[in-house]
Design a protein around this motif. Structure first.
Motif, PDB file in Angstrom:
ATOM      1  N   LEU A 177       3.584   0.417   5.113  1.00  0.00           N
ATOM      2  CA  LEU A 177       2.291   0.951   4.719  1.00  0.00           C
ATOM      3  C   LEU A 177       1.245  -0.032   5.239  1.00  0.00           C
ATOM      4  O   LEU A 177       1.299  -1.219   4.935  1.00  0.00           O
ATOM      5  N   VAL A 178       0.329   0.459   6.061  1.00  0.00           N
ATOM      6  CA  VAL A 178      -0.696  -0.372   6.689  1.00  0.00           C
ATOM      7  C   VAL A 178      -2.050   0.127   6.213  1.00  0.00           C
ATOM      8  O   VAL A 178      -2.294   1.339   6.176  1.00  0.00           O
ATOM      9  N   TYR A 179      -2.946  -0.796   5.852  1.00  0.00           N
ATOM     10  CA  TYR A 179      -4.258  -0.388   5.360  1.00  0.00           C
ATOM     11  C   TYR A 179      -5.252  -1.537   5.428  1.00  0.00           C
ATOM     12  O   TYR A 179      -4.878  -2.686   5.674  1.00  0.00           O
ATOM     13  N   THR A 180      -6.518  -1.199   5.205  1.00  0.00           N
ATOM     14  CA  THR A 180      -7.563  -2.203   5.036  1.00  0.00           C
ATOM     15  C   THR A 180      -7.756  -2.382   3.543  1.00  0.00           C
ATOM     16  O   THR A 180      -7.941  -1.400   2.810  1.00  0.00           O
ATOM     17  N   ALA A 217      -9.199  -7.697   4.395  1.00  0.00           N
ATOM     18  CA  ALA A 217      -8.073  -7.975   5.283  1.00  0.00           C
ATOM     19  C   ALA A 217      -7.353  -6.695   5.680  1.00  0.00           C
ATOM     20  O   ALA A 217      -7.380  -5.702   4.964  1.00  0.00           O
ATOM     21  N   LEU A 218      -6.722  -6.765   6.848  1.00  0.00           N
ATOM     22  CA  LEU A 218      -5.738  -5.755   7.222  1.00  0.00           C
ATOM     23  C   LEU A 218      -4.456  -6.149   6.517  1.00  0.00           C
ATOM     24  O   LEU A 218      -4.084  -7.327   6.513  1.00  0.00           O
ATOM     25  N   MET A 219      -3.777  -5.188   5.917  1.00  0.00           N
ATOM     26  CA  MET A 219      -2.597  -5.488   5.122  1.00  0.00           C
ATOM     27  C   MET A 219      -1.470  -4.561   5.513  1.00  0.00           C
ATOM     28  O   MET A 219      -1.692  -3.417   5.894  1.00  0.00           O
ATOM     29  N   SER A 220      -0.267  -5.094   5.414  1.00  0.00           N
ATOM     30  CA  SER A 220       0.904  -4.254   5.635  1.00  0.00           C
ATOM     31  C   SER A 220       1.977  -4.646   4.629  1.00  0.00           C
ATOM     32  O   SER A 220       2.176  -5.816   4.332  1.00  0.00           O
TER      33      SER A 220
END
Length: 126
Positions: free
Chosen positions: A79-82, A95-98
């Protein structure tokens, strides 16, 4: 697997960080060999994550934006998100998060979490 399933877990994690119960939540969801790569250049194993969350000040609120699901296998997904998080008296955390999840015994477990800070001047457009 659906994005809704994993997004619900991600929201539960963030809510636990806002409520000060993050150590309890992540103790249940992280695999024994899980790691977190944090924005300030630190890699923490599961025990270090749980120890750090015991004394962490809670977040006031958070936002998840621009989420995407990457299916890696039938039982593994990222799951990738800001992410935006806010604490009184501190600068906004952006941050960009995964989060990489693996399905074990029918339940989703967190195996890897990673943050890449976004400078305020580079915030992604919506």
């Amino acid at each position: 697997m659906t994005i809704e399933e994993l997004l619900a877990l991600e929201h539960r994690g963030w809510k636990s960080l806002c409520e000060g119960t993050g150590a309890d939540f992540y103790a249940q969801i992280m695999t024994p060999d899980a790691v977190m790569l944090l924005s300030h250049g630190v890699v923490l194993d599961r025990d270090a994550v749980l120890g750090s969350l015991n004394n962490a000040p809670p977040w006031d609120r958070y936002e998840i934006r621009d989420e995407r699901l990457l299916r890696l296998t039938e039982d593994t997904a990222a799951l990738v998100y800001t992410g935006h998080a806010f604490r009184a008296g501190e600068p906004e955390f952006l941050a960009l998060m995964s989060s990489v999840y693996i399905r074990q015994n029918g339940a989703w477990r967190l195996v890897l979490y990673q943050q890449t800070p976004i400078p305020a001047s580079k915030e992604p457009e919506r």
